[in-house]
Design a protein around this motif. Structure first.
Motif, short mmCIF file in Angstrom:
data_model
loop_
_atom_site.label_atom_id
_atom_site.label_comp_id
_atom_site.label_asym_id
_atom_site.label_seq_id
_atom_site.Cartn_x
_atom_site.Cartn_y
_atom_site.Cartn_z
N PHE A 145 14.37 20.15 -11.73
CA PHE A 145 14.54 21.56 -11.79
C PHE A 145 14.87 22.14 -13.00
N SER A 146 15.17 23.42 -13.12
CA SER A 146 15.44 24.30 -14.50
C SER A 146 16.60 23.70 -15.33
N ASP A 147 17.52 23.05 -14.69
CA ASP A 147 18.49 22.40 -15.45
C ASP A 147 18.24 20.86 -15.90
N GLY A 148 17.26 20.37 -15.72
CA GLY A 148 16.94 19.09 -15.98
C GLY A 148 17.26 18.14 -15.06
N HIS A 149 17.91 18.44 -13.91
CA HIS A 149 18.42 17.70 -12.95
C HIS A 149 16.98 17.14 -12.00
N ALA A 150 16.90 15.85 -12.04
CA ALA A 150 15.72 15.26 -11.02
C ALA A 150 16.05 14.59 -9.94
N GLU A 151 15.22 14.80 -8.88
CA GLU A 151 15.44 14.29 -7.51
C GLU A 151 14.20 13.49 -7.03
N ALA A 152 14.67 12.57 -6.42
CA ALA A 152 13.35 11.78 -5.81
C ALA A 152 12.67 12.24 -4.62
N LEU A 153 11.54 12.55 -4.64
CA LEU A 153 10.76 13.08 -3.48
C LEU A 153 10.49 12.01 -2.27
N TRP A 154 10.64 10.79 -2.47
CA TRP A 154 10.23 9.97 -1.50
C TRP A 154 10.30 8.38 -1.93
N GLY A 177 0.90 -1.13 -0.11
CA GLY A 177 -0.04 -0.05 0.04
C GLY A 177 0.67 1.36 -0.05
N LYS A 178 0.37 2.08 0.91
CA LYS A 178 1.30 3.28 0.77
C LYS A 178 2.66 3.38 1.46
N ASN A 221 4.82 -2.35 -10.07
CA ASN A 221 3.77 -2.27 -11.17
C ASN A 221 2.42 -2.73 -10.53
N LEU A 222 2.15 -2.38 -9.24
CA LEU A 222 0.74 -2.74 -8.67
C LEU A 222 0.40 -1.29 -8.08
N TRP A 223 -0.97 -1.29 -7.86
CA TRP A 223 -1.62 0.00 -7.36
C TRP A 223 -1.55 0.03 -6.02
N HIS A 224 -1.63 1.33 -5.35
CA HIS A 224 -1.28 1.80 -4.03
C HIS A 224 -2.49 2.49 -3.52
N SER A 225 -3.42 3.18 -4.45
CA SER A 225 -4.55 3.74 -3.88
C SER A 225 -5.72 3.62 -5.07
N ASP A 226 -6.73 3.55 -4.66
CA ASP A 226 -7.79 3.52 -5.73
C ASP A 226 -8.00 4.45 -6.91
N ASP A 282 8.10 17.75 2.39
CA ASP A 282 7.34 18.17 3.48
C ASP A 282 5.65 18.22 2.80
N LEU A 283 5.63 18.97 1.60
CA LEU A 283 4.44 19.35 0.98
C LEU A 283 3.80 18.07 0.53
N ILE A 284 4.54 17.21 -0.11
CA ILE A 284 4.02 15.85 -0.38
C ILE A 284 3.25 15.07 0.58
N GLU A 285 3.90 15.15 1.74
CA GLU A 285 3.28 14.50 2.89
C GLU A 285 2.20 15.15 3.41
N GLU A 286 2.22 16.54 3.30
CA GLU A 286 1.14 17.08 4.02
C GLU A 286 -0.22 17.00 3.17
N LEU A 287 0.00 17.06 1.91
CA LEU A 287 -1.20 17.16 0.75
C LEU A 287 -1.81 15.58 0.59
N ASP A 288 -1.11 14.58 1.49
CA ASP A 288 -1.53 13.19 1.19
C ASP A 288 -1.41 12.75 -0.02
N CYS A 289 -0.31 12.88 -0.69
CA CYS A 289 -0.29 12.74 -2.29
C CYS A 289 0.09 11.04 -2.43
N ALA A 290 0.20 10.49 -1.32
CA ALA A 290 0.08 8.85 -1.44
C ALA A 290 -1.28 8.36 -1.84
N LYS A 291 -2.22 9.40 -1.20
CA LYS A 291 -3.57 8.91 -1.80
C LYS A 291 -3.95 9.77 -3.10
#
Length: 205
Positions: free
Chosen positions: A196-205, A56-57, A65-70, A177-186
């Motif tokens: 970011f603007s230079d194309g560099h990617a960072e994992a959020l969680w 799940g979350k 490859n599996l779903w975590h939220s409806d 922090d925002l991802i957690e506050e907004l309950d993006c897991a759901k």
């Protein structure tokens, strides 16, 4: 010494020219970043997001490859090509190859941002599930309620791009922090990356 008269005017023009040049350079980088290749989902698995993940979350596998939220579940019969119900309640009717769209929102212009939000709310959930990337200009913490509404509209969004923000550790922490506050897991359980603007990617969680 304080410049005055023609000297001051020349200095002002040089400053304006420098600012315009910097703006062109930055805008070019932002535009290039915004058009970088979007995430490819599913890894060729036709039954991606058809079955429930037992974690799940709590699941931390970015390539699960599996779903975590409806909200992200795909209809098993549709994935197998055998469901044509228009009002199907068994999950999303969206092909993996179609999850490639980008939506751009300028948070500095709330009225326009809300118009984009309302326009997309008017689409079916299957259409909205085709959005894989959100390009957000003018990010600020005070816009988090608007962001909550935006994330809820796009169930399969995978990444957020901030083309007007350079990579910054404090900004990355704020987003986590925002991802957690907004309950993006759901709301947006697949959103795991910020670019970011230079194309560099960072994992959020």
């Amino acid at each position: 010494a304080v410049l005055a008269g023609p000297a001051a005017a020349r200095a002002c023009r040089r400053w304006q020219q420098q600012q315009q040049q910097l703006l062109r350079i930055f805008s070019g980088k932002a535009a290039a970043a915004a058009t970088t290749a979007v995430a490819r989902i599913g890894g060729g698995n036709a039954e991606w997001n058809v079955y429930r993940c037992s974690e799940g979350k709590r699941c931390e596998a970015a390539d699960c490859n599996l779903w975590h939220s409806d909200s992200e579940r795909r209809c098993k019969d549709f994935a197998r090509g055998s469901c044509a119900k228009r009002d199907c309640k068994e999950g999303l009717h969206v092909a993996l190859a179609d999850v490639n769209q980008i939506v751009t929102v300028d948070l500095d212009k709330p009225i326009e941002a809300k118009a984009v939000l309302q326009a997309n709310k008017g689409k079916s959930v299957n259409e909205r599930a085709r959005v894989v990337r959100l390009v957000l200009y003018g990010f600020a913490w005070v816009r988090r309620q608007l962001l909550r509404d935006i994330f809820e509209v796009f169930p399969l969004v995978h990444e957020v791009m901030l083309p007007d923000r350079t990579r910054d550790a404090n900004l990355l922490v704020a987003w986590c922090d925002l991802i957690e506050e907004l309950d993006c897991a759901k709301r947006a359980p697949r959103m795991r990356e910020i670019i970011f603007s230079d194309g560099h990617a960072e994992a959020l969680w």
